[in-house]
Design a protein around this motif. Sequence first.
Motif, PDB file in Angstrom:
ATOM      1  N   LYS A 109      38.612   3.017  17.922  1.00 39.86           N
ATOM      2  CA  LYS A 109      38.591   1.616  17.491  1.00 39.86           C
ATOM      3  C   LYS A 109      37.726   0.747  18.402  1.00 39.86           C
ATOM      4  O   LYS A 109      37.160  -0.241  17.960  1.00 39.86           O
ATOM      5  CB  LYS A 109      40.008   1.043  17.458  1.00 39.86           C
ATOM      6  CG  LYS A 109      40.825   1.493  16.272  1.00 39.86           C
ATOM      7  CD  LYS A 109      42.230   0.958  16.390  1.00 39.86           C
ATOM      8  CE  LYS A 109      42.510  -0.056  15.330  1.00 39.86           C
ATOM      9  NZ  LYS A 109      43.902  -0.546  15.372  1.00 39.86           N
ATOM     10  N   SER A 110      37.622   1.115  19.666  1.00 40.80           N
ATOM     11  CA  SER A 110      36.878   0.303  20.633  1.00 40.80           C
ATOM     12  C   SER A 110      35.376   0.290  20.363  1.00 40.80           C
ATOM     13  O   SER A 110      34.683  -0.623  20.800  1.00 40.80           O
ATOM     14  CB  SER A 110      37.120   0.809  22.057  1.00 40.80           C
ATOM     15  OG  SER A 110      36.385   1.999  22.284  1.00 40.80           O
ATOM     16  N   ARG A 111      34.896   1.317  19.687  1.00 40.19           N
ATOM     17  CA  ARG A 111      33.463   1.455  19.366  1.00 40.19           C
ATOM     18  C   ARG A 111      32.577   1.573  20.609  1.00 40.19           C
ATOM     19  O   ARG A 111      31.373   1.355  20.552  1.00 40.19           O
ATOM     20  CB  ARG A 111      32.985   0.335  18.462  1.00 40.19           C
ATOM     21  CG  ARG A 111      33.721   0.291  17.137  1.00 40.19           C
ATOM     22  CD  ARG A 111      33.108  -0.720  16.204  1.00 40.19           C
ATOM     23  NE  ARG A 111      33.934  -0.915  15.033  1.00 40.19           N
ATOM     24  CZ  ARG A 111      33.764  -0.275  13.880  1.00 40.19           C
ATOM     25  NH1 ARG A 111      32.814   0.609  13.758  1.00 40.19           N
ATOM     26  NH2 ARG A 111      34.551  -0.535  12.862  1.00 40.19           N
ATOM     27  N   VAL A 112      33.175   1.902  21.735  1.00 43.91           N
ATOM     28  CA  VAL A 112      32.408   2.164  22.953  1.00 43.91           C
ATOM     29  C   VAL A 112      31.810   3.561  22.812  1.00 43.91           C
ATOM     30  O   VAL A 112      32.493   4.485  22.355  1.00 43.91           O
ATOM     31  CB  VAL A 112      33.326   2.085  24.202  1.00 43.91           C
ATOM     32  CG1 VAL A 112      32.601   2.525  25.455  1.00 43.91           C
ATOM     33  CG2 VAL A 112      33.872   0.671  24.355  1.00 43.91           C
ATOM     34  N   PRO A 113      30.548   3.753  23.182  1.00 45.55           N
ATOM     35  CA  PRO A 113      29.924   5.077  23.024  1.00 45.55           C
ATOM     36  C   PRO A 113      30.341   6.053  24.136  1.00 45.55           C
ATOM     37  O   PRO A 113      29.572   6.354  25.045  1.00 45.55           O
ATOM     38  CB  PRO A 113      28.424   4.761  23.075  1.00 45.55           C
ATOM     39  CG  PRO A 113      28.340   3.544  23.944  1.00 45.55           C
ATOM     40  CD  PRO A 113      29.594   2.750  23.651  1.00 45.55           C
ATOM     41  N   PHE A 114      31.559   6.552  24.056  1.00 44.32           N
ATOM     42  CA  PHE A 114      32.069   7.484  25.069  1.00 44.32           C
ATOM     43  C   PHE A 114      31.312   8.802  25.001  1.00 44.32           C
ATOM     44  O   PHE A 114      31.005   9.298  23.919  1.00 44.32           O
ATOM     45  CB  PHE A 114      33.565   7.754  24.853  1.00 44.32           C
ATOM     46  CG  PHE A 114      34.441   6.548  25.036  1.00 44.32           C
ATOM     47  CD1 PHE A 114      34.708   6.049  26.297  1.00 44.32           C
ATOM     48  CD2 PHE A 114      34.982   5.904  23.937  1.00 44.32           C
ATOM     49  CE1 PHE A 114      35.515   4.925  26.466  1.00 44.32           C
ATOM     50  CE2 PHE A 114      35.787   4.783  24.088  1.00 44.32           C
ATOM     51  CZ  PHE A 114      36.054   4.299  25.361  1.00 44.32           C
ATOM     52  N   GLU A 115      31.035   9.373  26.151  1.00 45.20           N
ATOM     53  CA  GLU A 115      30.393  10.683  26.250  1.00 45.20           C
ATOM     54  C   GLU A 115      31.302  11.582  27.072  1.00 45.20           C
ATOM     55  O   GLU A 115      31.966  11.114  27.988  1.00 45.20           O
ATOM     56  CB  GLU A 115      29.035  10.562  26.955  1.00 45.20           C
ATOM     57  CG  GLU A 115      28.016   9.739  26.217  1.00 45.20           C
ATOM     58  CD  GLU A 115      27.377  10.486  25.048  1.00 45.20           C
ATOM     59  OE1 GLU A 115      27.423  11.728  25.036  1.00 45.20           O
ATOM     60  OE2 GLU A 115      26.838   9.819  24.158  1.00 45.20           O
ATOM     61  N   GLY A 116      31.308  12.861  26.742  1.00 45.29           N
ATOM     62  CA  GLY A 116      32.064  13.802  27.546  1.00 45.29           C
ATOM     63  C   GLY A 116      32.786  14.829  26.721  1.00 45.29           C
ATOM     64  O   GLY A 116      32.350  15.178  25.624  1.00 45.29           O
ATOM     65  N   SER A 117      33.890  15.307  27.266  1.00 53.72           N
ATOM     66  CA  SER A 117      34.638  16.394  26.651  1.00 53.72           C
ATOM     67  C   SER A 117      36.117  16.076  26.558  1.00 53.72           C
ATOM     68  O   SER A 117      36.647  15.295  27.343  1.00 53.72           O
ATOM     69  CB  SER A 117      34.498  17.677  27.486  1.00 53.72           C
ATOM     70  OG  SER A 117      33.191  18.160  27.441  1.00 53.72           O
ATOM     71  N   LEU A 118      36.729  16.728  25.604  1.00 48.87           N
ATOM     72  CA  LEU A 118      38.179  16.736  25.480  1.00 48.87           C
ATOM     73  C   LEU A 118      38.598  18.183  25.631  1.00 48.87           C
ATOM     74  O   LEU A 118      38.181  19.038  24.859  1.00 48.87           O
ATOM     75  CB  LEU A 118      38.615  16.192  24.122  1.00 48.87           C
ATOM     76  CG  LEU A 118      40.086  16.389  23.755  1.00 48.87           C
ATOM     77  CD1 LEU A 118      40.990  15.620  24.724  1.00 48.87           C
ATOM     78  CD2 LEU A 118      40.332  15.938  22.332  1.00 48.87           C
ATOM     79  N   VAL A 119      39.379  18.462  26.660  1.00 48.32           N
ATOM     80  CA  VAL A 119      39.892  19.808  26.895  1.00 48.32           C
ATOM     81  C   VAL A 119      41.378  19.772  26.600  1.00 48.32           C
ATOM     82  O   VAL A 119      42.138  19.062  27.262  1.00 48.32           O
ATOM     83  CB  VAL A 119      39.600  20.270  28.336  1.00 48.32           C
ATOM     84  CG1 VAL A 119      40.301  21.571  28.644  1.00 48.32           C
ATOM     85  CG2 VAL A 119      38.098  20.412  28.527  1.00 48.32           C
ATOM     86  N   ALA A 120      41.758  20.508  25.558  1.00 47.49           N
ATOM     87  CA  ALA A 120      43.156  20.521  25.104  1.00 47.49           C
ATOM     88  C   ALA A 120      43.748  21.901  25.369  1.00 47.49           C
ATOM     89  O   ALA A 120      43.196  22.908  24.939  1.00 47.49           O
ATOM     90  CB  ALA A 120      43.222  20.175  23.620  1.00 47.49           C
TER      91      ALA A 120
END
Length: 160
Positions: A109-120
Amino acid sequence: MKLTVLGVGNRIMMDEGIGVRVAELLKKDRAWLADQKEVEVLLSRADVNASLKLCVKKTEQGRRLFLLDACQMGNEPGFIHHFDLKTILEGTKPPTYLHDSSLLHAMKKSRVPFEGSLVAIEVVRVRIGLHPSRVILFRMEDLVNQVKMLVQKEAQEPAV
Protein backbone atom coordinates in the motif's frame (compact mmCIF):
# COMPACT_ATOMS: atom_id res chain seq x y z
CA MET A 1 25.47 -3.64 -1.59
CA LYS A 2 24.10 -2.25 1.66
CA LEU A 3 21.69 -4.79 3.10
CA THR A 4 19.34 -4.70 6.09
CA VAL A 5 18.32 -8.09 7.44
CA LEU A 6 15.03 -7.76 9.31
CA GLY A 7 13.77 -10.70 11.37
CA VAL A 8 10.01 -10.65 11.80
CA GLY A 9 7.73 -12.84 13.84
CA ASN A 10 6.08 -13.37 17.17
CA ARG A 11 8.33 -15.14 19.69
CA ILE A 12 5.41 -16.21 21.90
CA MET A 13 3.78 -18.16 19.05
CA MET A 14 6.30 -21.02 18.91
CA ASP A 15 7.69 -21.41 15.36
CA GLU A 16 6.14 -18.16 14.16
CA GLY A 17 9.09 -16.37 15.76
CA ILE A 18 11.65 -18.10 13.52
CA GLY A 19 12.56 -14.90 11.65
CA VAL A 20 13.34 -13.05 14.88
CA ARG A 21 15.20 -16.05 16.35
CA VAL A 22 17.42 -16.49 13.28
CA ALA A 23 18.13 -12.74 13.19
CA GLU A 24 19.09 -12.84 16.90
CA LEU A 25 21.56 -15.65 16.22
CA LEU A 26 23.03 -13.74 13.28
CA LYS A 27 23.54 -10.71 15.54
CA LYS A 28 25.23 -12.86 18.20
CA ASP A 29 27.79 -14.17 15.69
CA ARG A 30 30.03 -11.13 15.97
CA ALA A 31 32.87 -12.68 13.93
CA TRP A 32 30.57 -13.38 10.97
CA LEU A 33 28.85 -10.01 11.26
CA ALA A 34 32.22 -8.19 11.38
CA ASP A 35 33.06 -9.70 7.97
CA GLN A 36 29.77 -8.43 6.52
CA LYS A 37 30.74 -4.77 6.16
CA GLU A 38 27.56 -3.74 4.30
CA VAL A 39 25.10 -5.83 6.38
CA GLU A 40 23.08 -4.79 9.40
CA VAL A 41 20.76 -7.14 11.29
CA LEU A 42 17.62 -5.82 12.99
CA LEU A 43 14.62 -7.29 14.77
CA SER A 44 11.10 -6.16 13.99
CA ARG A 45 8.58 -4.97 16.50
CA ALA A 46 5.15 -6.55 16.67
CA ASP A 47 3.70 -3.24 15.50
CA VAL A 48 3.23 -3.29 11.70
CA ASN A 49 3.45 0.51 11.45
CA ALA A 50 6.81 0.59 13.24
CA SER A 51 8.14 -2.20 11.01
CA LEU A 52 6.88 -0.41 7.89
CA LYS A 53 8.51 2.87 8.98
CA LEU A 54 11.78 0.99 9.52
CA CYS A 55 11.56 -0.59 6.03
CA VAL A 56 10.82 2.79 4.44
CA LYS A 57 13.69 4.45 6.31
CA LYS A 58 16.18 1.77 5.27
CA THR A 59 14.99 1.92 1.65
CA GLU A 60 15.37 5.73 1.64
CA GLN A 61 18.94 5.20 2.92
CA GLY A 62 19.63 3.12 -0.20
CA ARG A 63 19.60 -0.25 1.57
CA ARG A 64 18.11 -3.45 0.18
CA LEU A 65 15.85 -5.37 2.54
CA PHE A 66 16.26 -9.03 3.49
CA LEU A 67 13.12 -10.03 5.39
CA LEU A 68 13.16 -13.24 7.45
CA ASP A 69 9.75 -14.74 8.24
CA ALA A 70 7.87 -17.96 8.95
CA CYS A 71 5.58 -19.68 6.47
CA GLN A 72 3.40 -22.77 6.12
CA MET A 73 3.33 -23.79 2.48
CA GLY A 74 3.34 -27.56 2.86
CA ASN A 75 7.08 -28.26 2.57
CA GLU A 76 9.16 -30.03 5.19
CA PRO A 77 9.92 -28.02 8.33
CA GLY A 78 13.01 -25.88 7.87
CA PHE A 79 12.68 -25.64 4.10
CA ILE A 80 13.75 -22.15 3.02
CA HIS A 81 11.79 -20.26 0.37
CA HIS A 82 13.60 -17.33 -1.25
CA PHE A 83 11.42 -14.74 -3.01
CA ASP A 84 12.20 -11.47 -4.76
CA LEU A 85 10.51 -8.83 -2.60
CA LYS A 86 9.59 -6.61 -5.52
CA THR A 87 7.86 -9.51 -7.30
CA ILE A 88 5.87 -10.40 -4.17
CA LEU A 89 4.79 -6.78 -3.68
CA GLU A 90 3.87 -6.28 -7.33
CA GLY A 91 1.56 -9.32 -7.23
CA THR A 92 -2.18 -8.86 -6.93
CA LYS A 93 -1.96 -9.48 -3.21
CA PRO A 94 0.81 -10.64 -0.88
CA PRO A 95 0.63 -14.27 0.16
CA THR A 96 -1.35 -14.98 3.32
CA TYR A 97 0.64 -18.07 4.34
CA LEU A 98 3.34 -15.88 5.85
CA HIS A 99 3.42 -14.79 9.48
CA ASP A 100 3.57 -11.11 8.78
CA SER A 101 1.46 -10.79 5.67
CA SER A 102 0.07 -7.60 7.26
CA LEU A 103 3.55 -6.05 6.91
CA LEU A 104 3.62 -7.07 3.24
CA HIS A 105 0.16 -5.57 2.73
CA ALA A 106 1.33 -2.33 4.35
CA MET A 107 4.48 -2.31 2.20
CA LYS A 108 2.39 -2.83 -0.92
CA LYS A 109 0.00 0.00 0.00
CA SER A 110 2.90 2.38 0.69
CA ARG A 111 3.97 2.28 -2.97
CA VAL A 112 7.60 2.65 -1.89
CA PRO A 113 9.89 0.86 -4.38
CA PHE A 114 11.30 -1.73 -1.95
CA GLU A 115 14.17 -3.87 -3.21
CA GLY A 116 15.46 -7.08 -1.73
CA SER A 117 14.37 -10.53 -0.68
CA LEU A 118 11.81 -12.30 1.40
CA VAL A 119 13.16 -15.46 3.00
CA ALA A 120 10.36 -17.58 4.43
CA ILE A 121 11.19 -20.60 6.58
CA GLU A 122 8.74 -23.48 6.64
CA VAL A 123 7.51 -24.07 10.21
CA VAL A 124 5.46 -26.67 12.09
CA ARG A 125 3.64 -25.11 15.02
CA VAL A 126 2.08 -21.68 15.23
CA ARG A 127 0.31 -21.46 18.56
CA ILE A 128 0.97 -19.93 21.95
CA GLY A 129 4.25 -21.15 23.35
CA LEU A 130 7.61 -19.65 24.30
CA HIS A 131 9.82 -22.18 22.50
CA PRO A 132 10.05 -23.38 18.90
CA SER A 133 9.01 -26.93 18.04
CA ARG A 134 11.62 -29.68 18.46
CA VAL A 135 12.08 -30.11 14.73
CA ILE A 136 12.83 -26.39 14.28
CA LEU A 137 15.18 -26.38 17.29
CA PHE A 138 16.98 -29.39 15.82
CA ARG A 139 17.40 -27.58 12.47
CA MET A 140 18.26 -24.14 13.90
CA GLU A 141 22.03 -24.24 13.37
CA ASP A 142 21.59 -25.42 9.79
CA LEU A 143 18.94 -22.75 9.15
CA VAL A 144 21.22 -19.99 10.44
CA ASN A 145 24.08 -21.23 8.23
CA GLN A 146 21.83 -21.34 5.16
CA VAL A 147 20.58 -17.82 5.87
CA LYS A 148 24.17 -16.60 6.29
CA MET A 149 25.01 -17.91 2.81
CA LEU A 150 21.93 -16.20 1.32
CA VAL A 151 22.80 -12.93 3.06
CA GLN A 152 26.41 -13.05 1.84
CA LYS A 153 25.30 -13.78 -1.72
CA GLU A 154 22.76 -10.95 -1.71
CA ALA A 155 25.19 -8.48 -0.13
CA GLN A 156 27.66 -9.18 -2.97
CA GLU A 157 25.12 -8.43 -5.71
CA PRO A 158 25.68 -5.11 -7.47
CA ALA A 159 23.28 -2.26 -6.79
CA VAL A 160 20.42 -1.95 -9.29
